[in-house]
Design a protein around this motif. Sequence first.
Motif, short mmCIF file in Angstrom:
data_model
loop_
_atom_site.label_atom_id
_atom_site.label_comp_id
_atom_site.label_asym_id
_atom_site.label_seq_id
_atom_site.Cartn_x
_atom_site.Cartn_y
_atom_site.Cartn_z
N TYR A 105 15.17 -8.46 38.63
CA TYR A 105 16.36 -8.64 39.08
C TYR A 105 16.75 -10.02 39.67
O TYR A 105 17.82 -10.51 39.67
N LEU A 122 26.44 -3.41 38.42
CA LEU A 122 25.39 -3.23 37.43
C LEU A 122 25.25 -1.97 37.04
O LEU A 122 24.32 -1.26 37.21
N HIS A 123 26.45 -0.99 36.84
CA HIS A 123 26.45 0.25 36.43
C HIS A 123 27.38 0.67 35.47
O HIS A 123 28.22 -0.19 35.00
N GLY A 166 20.20 0.26 46.85
CA GLY A 166 20.15 -0.42 45.60
C GLY A 166 21.50 -1.00 45.02
O GLY A 166 22.03 -0.66 44.29
N GLY A 168 22.59 -3.67 44.24
CA GLY A 168 22.75 -4.92 43.32
C GLY A 168 23.45 -6.12 43.67
O GLY A 168 22.89 -6.70 44.77
N THR A 188 18.85 -4.08 49.03
CA THR A 188 18.47 -4.22 47.55
C THR A 188 16.91 -4.82 47.62
O THR A 188 16.74 -5.57 48.83
N ILE A 189 16.09 -4.48 46.70
CA ILE A 189 14.43 -4.90 46.56
C ILE A 189 14.57 -6.79 46.42
O ILE A 189 13.70 -7.13 46.45
N GLN A 193 19.75 -11.08 44.80
CA GLN A 193 20.69 -10.31 44.75
C GLN A 193 21.31 -10.37 46.18
O GLN A 193 22.74 -10.52 46.06
N ASP A 213 13.35 -1.80 51.00
CA ASP A 213 12.73 -1.03 50.22
C ASP A 213 13.41 0.27 50.23
O ASP A 213 13.14 1.03 51.51
N ALA A 214 13.81 0.86 49.22
CA ALA A 214 14.45 2.15 49.42
C ALA A 214 13.41 3.27 49.78
O ALA A 214 13.51 4.37 50.22
N ILE A 230 23.70 4.18 43.57
CA ILE A 230 24.13 4.11 41.94
C ILE A 230 22.99 3.48 41.15
O ILE A 230 22.96 2.28 41.36
C1 LIG Z 1 20.74 -1.07 38.07
S1 LIG Z 1 20.81 -1.77 39.47
C2 LIG Z 1 22.30 -0.85 40.19
C3 LIG Z 1 22.98 -1.77 41.05
C4 LIG Z 1 24.13 -1.24 41.91
N1 LIG Z 1 23.84 -0.22 42.61
C5 LIG Z 1 25.47 -1.32 40.97
O1 LIG Z 1 25.75 -0.26 40.73
O2 LIG Z 1 26.04 -2.42 41.04
C6 LIG Z 1 19.44 -1.11 40.49
C7 LIG Z 1 19.65 -1.70 41.80
O3 LIG Z 1 18.46 -1.05 42.42
C8 LIG Z 1 17.68 -1.71 43.34
N2 LIG Z 1 16.37 -1.39 43.41
C9 LIG Z 1 15.24 -0.84 42.66
N3 LIG Z 1 14.44 -0.78 43.20
C10 LIG Z 1 14.53 -0.62 44.43
C11 LIG Z 1 13.70 -0.34 45.74
N4 LIG Z 1 12.57 -0.05 45.94
N5 LIG Z 1 14.24 -0.49 46.89
C12 LIG Z 1 15.61 -1.02 47.11
N6 LIG Z 1 16.36 -1.37 45.99
C13 LIG Z 1 15.81 -0.97 44.82
C14 LIG Z 1 17.56 -3.07 42.30
O4 LIG Z 1 17.35 -4.25 43.20
C15 LIG Z 1 19.14 -3.19 41.73
O5 LIG Z 1 19.90 -3.45 42.82
#
Ligand SMILES: C[S@@+](CC[C@H](N)C(=O)[O-])C[C@H]1O[C@@H](n2cnc3c(N)ncnc32)[C@H](O)[C@@H]1O
Length: 395
Positions: A105, A122-123, A166, A168, A188-189, A193, A213-214, A230
């Motif tokens: 990302y 990003l969805h 998460g 984005g 977000t991780i 972002q 971290d989620a 999402i």
């Molecule tokens: C497909 S994107 C969706 C972004 C946002 N929800 C949107 O719809 O625009 C996936 C998101 O999940 C985040 N993500 C993935 N693994 C994660 C984690 N372990 N902790 C926090 N965020 C995470 C990514 O950094 C990214 O921002």
Amino acid sequence: MRDFETPRRRQAQTKAHSPPHVMLELRMFTTLIQSTLVTISSPYPHCLAIEVLTTQSDNNKYYGLISMYIYYALGFLVLLLVVSIALYLISARSYESSDTVANSYDEWTQDGILEFYWGEHLHLGHYGSPPQRKDFFQAKADFVHEMVKWGGLDKLPPKTTVLDVGCGIGGSSRILAKDYGFEVTGITISPKQVQRATELTSQGVTAKFQVDDALALSFPDNSFDVVWSIEAGPHMPDKAKYASEMMRVLKPGGILVVADWNQRDDRALPLNFWEKPVMRQLLDQWSHPAFSSIEGFSELIAETGLVTGEVVTADWTQETLPSWLDSIWQGIVRPQGLIEFGFSGFIKSLREVPTMLLMRIGFGAGLCRFGMFRALKSDSVAQSRETARSQVIKA
Ligand SMILES: C[S@@+](CC[C@H](N)C(=O)[O-])C[C@H]1O[C@@H](n2cnc3c(N)ncnc32)[C@H](O)[C@@H]1O
């Protein structure tokens, strides 16, 4: 004695000497190709083309040459295809740890290509039920409003606190803050972002962002009125932890609302011979350790023991399905991306096309499902233990 040619004898002779019908057509075809090739490559195309056509009677020697060109062209195309597929497979960004996701990302945010083609969301988009033609970016914004309605968040007052897990680059967080007056924290991780989400958020918009971290959220228990997520779930290696962390930071009586890519429940119907390799690519290409199923993830939410009533689910596969081909279409209707990101940008964008096509096939053929989840946090642990085995209902 004079050898008279009777009509019957002439007919027999003609039959014996003339080439078969197919040979005749092939000959005419190669003549055409030959004259076209000569026409294109000659400084005096018209004269040469005419010359070739008129001297066609003794041009058998050219046939081999023409077939050779055709074989070369076909061979080149097959080689190109094989090399492209090999590069696509070799350069997959398989999930190894949360660092793989963060790095991917970070890279996608820094080069700006994903934001250029997908915008700040990003969805997938929501195209209505039944789906209708819609602008790609409008469909994405509509998705957020549909999810707010479906989750019952439109009835909540301004200043409701929301955690966007998460987030984005903050597309949903900003809509929740601007249009509903919520106080949103996006996590977000990916540090890049967070930086970009903050840049895109004007002063006065009640949305802030941080790296977290989620699977190990830094917030205390019972922190937010709403937890929202999402399309982050496919990146989580431990779906049970993902569910329990979201439920933990939710206040008693708070609402969890999640939208995610899922696979079909393979406990009921295992993946077949073509679905397995397709699923492998859907996971490996975009740093996903695994997809949950709608049934499996709703059970994990219920098993946190923190839910009151039922975990409500819905399948929005049809509503979101046009997003995949629309994503590819963006690359065609917005060629200015080519100028902005150059040749390397073009190759980077091109390499995502097969994955988007596989996603379209997967969601269209019942291998993948777009799942919606809603749950209410119980007021007390005792109450939630009682309902932990509660039935999961479909909206
Ligand atoms: C497909 S994107 C969706 C972004 C946002 N929800 C949107 O719809 O625009 C996936 C998101 O999940 C985040 N993500 C993935 N693994 C994660 C984690 N372990 N902790 C926090 N965020 C995470 C990514 O950094 C990214 O921002």
